[in-house]
Scaffold this active site. Sequence first.
Site, PDB file in Angstrom:
ATOM      1  N   VAL A  10      90.626 -23.030 -30.620  1.00 55.67           N
ATOM      2  CA  VAL A  10      90.698 -22.690 -32.063  1.00 55.67           C
ATOM      3  C   VAL A  10      92.130 -22.294 -32.230  1.00 55.67           C
ATOM      4  O   VAL A  10      92.687 -22.026 -33.401  1.00 55.67           O
ATOM      5  CB  VAL A  10      89.912 -21.681 -32.737  1.00 55.67           C
ATOM      6  CG1 VAL A  10      88.563 -22.251 -32.710  1.00 55.67           C
ATOM      7  CG2 VAL A  10      89.822 -20.458 -32.035  1.00 55.67           C
ATOM      8  N   GLU A  12      96.515 -21.673 -30.141  1.00 52.57           N
ATOM      9  CA  GLU A  12      97.288 -21.416 -28.834  1.00 52.57           C
ATOM     10  C   GLU A  12      98.496 -20.881 -29.167  1.00 52.57           C
ATOM     11  O   GLU A  12      99.105 -21.188 -29.996  1.00 52.57           O
ATOM     12  CB  GLU A  12      97.177 -22.605 -28.169  1.00 52.57           C
ATOM     13  CG  GLU A  12      98.025 -22.684 -26.627  1.00 52.57           C
ATOM     14  CD  GLU A  12      98.220 -24.005 -26.226  1.00 52.57           C
ATOM     15  OE1 GLU A  12      98.688 -23.796 -24.888  1.00 52.57           O
ATOM     16  OE2 GLU A  12      97.677 -25.096 -26.439  1.00 52.57           O
ATOM     17  N   THR A  14     102.128 -18.638 -26.905  1.00 54.66           N
ATOM     18  CA  THR A  14     103.041 -18.865 -25.840  1.00 54.66           C
ATOM     19  C   THR A  14     102.367 -18.097 -24.624  1.00 54.66           C
ATOM     20  O   THR A  14     102.294 -18.869 -23.640  1.00 54.66           O
ATOM     21  CB  THR A  14     104.327 -17.773 -25.916  1.00 54.66           C
ATOM     22  OG1 THR A  14     105.068 -18.464 -27.218  1.00 54.66           O
ATOM     23  CG2 THR A  14     105.401 -18.233 -24.731  1.00 54.66           C
ATOM     24  N   TYR A  15     101.595 -17.009 -24.773  1.00 59.19           N
ATOM     25  CA  TYR A  15     100.976 -16.553 -23.606  1.00 59.19           C
ATOM     26  C   TYR A  15      99.446 -16.456 -23.583  1.00 59.19           C
ATOM     27  O   TYR A  15      98.699 -15.715 -22.910  1.00 59.19           O
ATOM     28  CB  TYR A  15     101.502 -14.981 -23.646  1.00 59.19           C
ATOM     29  CG  TYR A  15     102.859 -15.066 -23.418  1.00 59.19           C
ATOM     30  CD1 TYR A  15     103.649 -15.423 -22.414  1.00 59.19           C
ATOM     31  CD2 TYR A  15     103.713 -14.474 -24.353  1.00 59.19           C
ATOM     32  CE1 TYR A  15     104.850 -15.378 -22.064  1.00 59.19           C
ATOM     33  CE2 TYR A  15     105.040 -14.137 -23.920  1.00 59.19           C
ATOM     34  CZ  TYR A  15     105.683 -14.777 -23.117  1.00 59.19           C
ATOM     35  OH  TYR A  15     107.049 -14.718 -22.825  1.00 59.19           O
ATOM     36  N   ALA A  16      98.869 -17.142 -24.809  1.00 65.70           N
ATOM     37  CA  ALA A  16      97.435 -17.099 -24.801  1.00 65.70           C
ATOM     38  C   ALA A  16      96.704 -18.342 -25.584  1.00 65.70           C
ATOM     39  O   ALA A  16      97.549 -18.983 -26.112  1.00 65.70           O
ATOM     40  CB  ALA A  16      97.008 -16.015 -25.653  1.00 65.70           C
ATOM     41  N   GLU A  17      95.557 -18.592 -24.877  1.00 62.94           N
ATOM     42  CA  GLU A  17      94.885 -19.699 -25.819  1.00 62.94           C
ATOM     43  C   GLU A  17      93.450 -18.992 -26.313  1.00 62.94           C
ATOM     44  O   GLU A  17      92.883 -18.254 -25.446  1.00 62.94           O
ATOM     45  CB  GLU A  17      94.489 -20.589 -24.899  1.00 62.94           C
ATOM     46  CG  GLU A  17      95.684 -21.543 -24.394  1.00 62.94           C
ATOM     47  CD  GLU A  17      95.421 -22.585 -23.340  1.00 62.94           C
ATOM     48  OE1 GLU A  17      94.110 -22.550 -22.651  1.00 62.94           O
ATOM     49  OE2 GLU A  17      96.180 -23.740 -22.971  1.00 62.94           O
ATOM     50  N   VAL A  18      92.877 -19.462 -27.668  1.00 64.14           N
ATOM     51  CA  VAL A  18      91.606 -18.895 -27.983  1.00 64.14           C
ATOM     52  C   VAL A  18      90.884 -19.819 -28.247  1.00 64.14           C
ATOM     53  O   VAL A  18      91.018 -20.951 -28.658  1.00 64.14           O
ATOM     54  CB  VAL A  18      92.080 -18.174 -29.338  1.00 64.14           C
ATOM     55  CG1 VAL A  18      90.721 -17.477 -29.809  1.00 64.14           C
ATOM     56  CG2 VAL A  18      93.074 -17.088 -29.199  1.00 64.14           C
ATOM     57  N   LYS A  33      89.726 -15.103 -25.616  1.00 61.93           N
ATOM     58  CA  LYS A  33      91.247 -15.141 -25.759  1.00 61.93           C
ATOM     59  C   LYS A  33      91.596 -15.108 -24.308  1.00 61.93           C
ATOM     60  O   LYS A  33      91.536 -14.292 -23.423  1.00 61.93           O
ATOM     61  CB  LYS A  33      91.826 -13.960 -26.328  1.00 61.93           C
ATOM     62  CG  LYS A  33      93.173 -13.878 -26.678  1.00 61.93           C
ATOM     63  CD  LYS A  33      93.454 -12.570 -27.491  1.00 61.93           C
ATOM     64  CE  LYS A  33      95.084 -12.878 -27.713  1.00 61.93           C
ATOM     65  NZ  LYS A  33      95.749 -11.490 -28.623  1.00 61.93           N
ATOM     66  N   ASP A 126     100.751  -3.925 -36.461  1.00 60.01           N
ATOM     67  CA  ASP A 126     100.937  -5.336 -36.960  1.00 60.01           C
ATOM     68  C   ASP A 126      99.985  -5.783 -37.854  1.00 60.01           C
ATOM     69  O   ASP A 126      99.092  -6.629 -37.671  1.00 60.01           O
ATOM     70  CB  ASP A 126     100.918  -6.346 -35.680  1.00 60.01           C
ATOM     71  CG  ASP A 126     101.441  -7.777 -36.108  1.00 60.01           C
ATOM     72  OD1 ASP A 126     102.078  -7.699 -37.150  1.00 60.01           O
ATOM     73  OD2 ASP A 126     101.113  -8.870 -35.420  1.00 60.01           O
TER      74      ASP A 126
END
Length: 348
Positions: A10, A12, A14-18, A33, A126
């Site tokens: 669902v 993506e 630079t440092y992670a995909e979900v 994650k 954030d």
Amino acid sequence: MEKYTKERKVGEGTYAEVYVGRDQENGRLIAIKALKVTGFKEGLDMSAIREIKFLQEIRHRNVIELIDVFATVNSISLVLEYLPADLEMLIKDKSLIFKPADVKSWLLMTLRGLHHCHRSFVLHRDLKPNNLLVAPDGQIKLADFGLARAMAVPREAMTPLVVTRWYRAPELCLGARFYTGAIDIWSVGAIFAELMLRTPYLPGEDDAKQAILTFKALGTPTEQTWPGITQLDGYKSLEPSIEKFPAPRRADLQHLFLAASDTALDLLQGMLTLCPSKRLNTKQALKSPYFVELPRATKPEDLPRKAPSAVESEGDSEERKRREEMRQNMINQTRERRMQPQVKSVVN
């Protein structure tokens, strides 16, 4: 790792995909994650370590739940509760009608989650609508703690390069390296304004213009209204070109926020006070008369929401089926227990 399945990606970065997945033990929908360890030159990125650390420590109804953490060869994965929508999606969906009581409910849940973070000595750094996720029962959950950190001890410098621009407090725009939870309160104030307007309140085109836009909307601060502002590097560079904007009159705010009550405007101004030391904290905000006046905050389960996606519907259907089977088994067991004494009396 074997406990969970990945059903679809669902998102993506630079440092992670979900991914959306499922807990195979109970069929519960989850979010996975996956942090890409190979993307970092010297081990795991500090933001990932902080996110895991704080989510393990902070447990609250209005903070996203970290269910599990597991590692593979190339990644570390965070297993989080699956939350199908965020506040930004609701704000942008013009088919949804927001009532004043709905806005009050979302703000109240956000402040409760943030208050728990601050009393746990954690700065989120954030807060924005798409980091406020909406659970199936309507509860708001603070999420994405990648920029979070522990509150600094006195005179400990921190980076001002935090918080998405439109929700960034003026002290950060001016380069302050010493700040408090007041930066999170400012972000919540900007979100409150956006909920009432259904559009971002202070959408600066770039970092340099964000401070000017803020001063134009809320008045240009001075050393008298904000002691110490003239010592900030960002203010020194802007001062020659800063126009002296007046603070908005109450009538101006009433004209802009047509549906806001007087107590709502008082709370908004308290959270969007330019001087950070004069800004409300979470406890003061939660004690605002706004939250006890009529109309009462909408119950979370009655709030406007997006229609469930296909994967949610499937998950909900399976969960209902499982619960119905459990209920039917309990009924059958109860019937059997009730019949046993009757059988014994006949035998005797």
